[in-house]
Scaffold this active site. Structure first.
Site, PDB file in Angstrom:
ATOM      1  N   LEU A   1     -17.591  -3.204   2.996  1.00 37.28           N
ATOM      2  CA  LEU A   1     -18.414  -2.186   2.522  1.00 37.28           C
ATOM      3  C   LEU A   1     -18.621  -2.267   0.798  1.00 37.28           C
ATOM      4  CD1 LEU A   1     -17.256   0.616   4.696  1.00 37.28           C
ATOM      5  CD2 LEU A   1     -19.548  -0.615   5.031  1.00 37.28           C
ATOM      6  N   GLY A   2     -18.240  -3.174   0.314  1.00 37.07           N
ATOM      7  CA  GLY A   2     -18.086  -3.410  -1.143  1.00 37.07           C
ATOM      8  C   GLY A   2     -17.064  -1.892  -1.837  1.00 37.07           C
ATOM      9  N   ARG A   3     -15.893  -1.753  -1.072  1.00 37.22           N
ATOM     10  CA  ARG A   3     -15.309  -0.701  -1.338  1.00 37.22           C
ATOM     11  C   ARG A   3     -16.241   0.749  -1.486  1.00 37.22           C
ATOM     12  NH1 ARG A   3     -10.382  -2.679  -3.501  1.00 37.22           N
ATOM     13  NH2 ARG A   3     -10.645  -4.716  -3.875  1.00 37.22           N
TER      14      ARG A   3
ATOM     15  N   HIS B   1      -0.206 -11.848   1.211  1.00 37.53           N
ATOM     16  CA  HIS B   1      -1.128 -11.153   0.408  1.00 37.53           C
ATOM     17  C   HIS B   1      -1.769 -12.121  -0.716  1.00 37.53           C
ATOM     18  CE1 HIS B   1      -1.669  -6.359   0.052  1.00 37.53           C
ATOM     19  NE2 HIS B   1      -2.695  -7.242  -0.065  1.00 37.53           N
TER      20      HIS B   1
ATOM     21  N   PHE C   1     -19.465   0.868  -1.985  1.00 34.53           N
ATOM     22  CA  PHE C   1     -20.485   1.123  -2.916  1.00 34.53           C
ATOM     23  C   PHE C   1     -21.768   0.757  -2.043  1.00 34.53           C
ATOM     24  CE2 PHE C   1     -23.838  -0.873  -5.516  1.00 34.53           C
ATOM     25  CZ  PHE C   1     -23.965   0.017  -6.425  1.00 34.53           C
TER      26      PHE C   1
ATOM     27  N   TYR D   1       0.741  -1.034   0.027  1.00 34.94           N
ATOM     28  CA  TYR D   1       0.101   0.103  -0.020  1.00 34.94           C
ATOM     29  C   TYR D   1       0.802   1.334   0.007  1.00 34.94           C
ATOM     30  CZ  TYR D   1      -3.476  -3.317   1.509  1.00 34.94           C
ATOM     31  OH  TYR D   1      -4.519  -4.521   1.652  1.00 34.94           O
TER      32      TYR D   1
ATOM     33  N   SER E   1     -12.734  -5.259   2.395  1.00 30.51           N
ATOM     34  CA  SER E   1     -13.880  -4.479   1.482  1.00 30.51           C
ATOM     35  C   SER E   1     -15.244  -4.991   1.935  1.00 30.51           C
ATOM     36  CB  SER E   1     -13.521  -4.927  -0.099  1.00 30.51           C
ATOM     37  OG  SER E   1     -12.442  -4.358  -0.511  1.00 30.51           O
TER      38      SER E   1
END
Ligand SMILES: NC(=O)c1ccc[n+]([C@@H]2O[C@H](COP(=O)([O-])OP(=O)(O)OC[C@H]3O[C@@H](n4cnc5c(N)ncnc54)[C@H](OP(=O)(O)O)[C@@H]3O)[C@@H](O)[C@H]2O)c1
Length: 320
Positions: free
Chosen positions: A206-208, A125, A210, A56, A204
């Site tokens: 939160l759905g990235r 990863h 969305f 990152y 993710s």
């Protein structure tokens, strides 16, 4: 915050963690001063699990997290990852490297950037198709023996790979995508984790972003944002997928929660072994998201959410 356990490691963490990736990578330039405030507020609110990775930034997110957690070391569980090497920073592309010598060197780099003597949870990863998973896991296990790492985990593996890895070492966690619009782990991978006392860390959740209802048109996403090239965020798919958000919003409205809290409460309801790591670089989202820790969805709401149709579009354009 109520605690859950990171599998066989026995490490207890607040049941909602904080994903720090978006503070420096993929979703636009963050403000480090604000991000550090988010991390400190998260600690005040009972978050103990913080997730980052050397990829990152690359590297800058670990430096940021290390700086923010200085002075809080004994209050937190620090999770990082190795094995994805950024090949093009502008286009967010990666190569995989899970060779034992690479893993050992990557760990030294992470320890330095995080400014710590030991990493609480060191995760691979991605498995590397060029390296047998047994060799990668054996290298991670050696890091435990050397005292550089307290527990190890994997990310995005199928059951056959988990089985092979587990025969080498009883790793503590699997991190993989899980949310209302990515339920692939539910039939096989999550049950496998439960049966083997491996904690499941949904990324993710939160759905990235969305599923919060924040993204209603492809035009609202900056072209440098990773999501601008993700299939589910392309205009046609996004329009279809908004049908799912509307149903999440309806559940939220009748239960007095926000859509983000409903999305996280659904993930938390998948079992005691599940600890989501939603990401944000904003105080107001952090506080909202942590409100999900005390939200229980009714059986009717869970059934409604379970019956949502699959989304339009695959997860990635090119899988990392
Ligand atoms: N192992 C892997 O391969 C892998 C892959 C992806 C992610 N991860 C880990 O998982 C963590 C979380 O995943 P993620 O960040 O991709 O996705 P996420 O948690 O599903 O969503 C993050 C996005 O949602 C937005 N958001 C958060 N809370 C919100 C709220 N209450 N209302 C409106 N928008 C909200 C954030 O906005 P702001 O950025 O504006 O705050 C950000 O754009 C990452 O930080 C990383 O640590 C791991």
């Amino acid at each position: 915050m109520e605690k859950r356990t990171l599998g066989s490691s026995g490490i207890e963490v607040g049941k909602i963690g904080l994903g720090c990736m978006g503070m420096s990578w993929l979703y636009g330039k963050g403000d480090d001063v604000e991000s550090i405030k988010v991390i400190h507020r998260a600690i005040e609110l009972g978050v103990t699990l913080f997730d980052t990775a050397d990829a990152y930034g690359p590297f800058t997110n670990e430096e940021l997290v290390g700086k923010a957690l200085k002075g809080y070391r004994d209050q937190v569980t620090l999770a990082t990852k190795c094995g994805l090497v950024v090949t093009d920073r502008e286009h967010h592309t990666y190569a995989r490297n899970a060779r034992p010598d690479y893993i050992k060197a990557a760990c030294e780099g992470s320890l330095k950037r995080l400014g710590v003597q030991v990493i609480d949870l060191y995760q691979l990863h991605r498995p590397d198709p060029e390296v047998p998973i047994e060799e990668s896991v054996a290298a991670l296990a050696e890091l435990v023996k050397e005292g550089k790492v307290r527990a190890i985990g994997l990310s995005e593996c199928d059951v056959p790979t988990l089985e092979r890895a587990y025969r080498v070492y009883p790793f503590a966690t699997l991190q993989s995508e899980l949310s209302l619009w990515t339920r692939d782990a539910l039939p096989e991978v999550l049950p496998w984790c439960k049966a083997h006392n491996v904690a499941f860390l949904p990324f993710s959740p939160l759905g990235r972003g969305f599923l919060t209802g924040q993204y209603r048109s492809a035009g609202s996403i900056d072209r440098n944002d990773f999501r601008a090239n993700m299939p589910r965020f392309q205009e046609e798919n996004l329009k279809t997928n908004l049908g799912m958000v509307e149903r999440v919003e309806a559940v939220a409205a009748r239960s007095g929660a926000t859509p983000a809290q409903v999305a996280l409460a659904w993930v938390l309801a998948q079992g005691e072994q599940v600890m989501p790591i939603p990401g944000t670089k904003r105080l107001k989202y952090l506080e909202e998201n942590l409100g999900a820790a005390t939200r229980e969805l009714s059986a009717a709401d869970l059934a409604e959410l379970d019956s949502l149709p699959p989304p339009a579009g695959s997860r990635y354009q090119v899988s990392p």
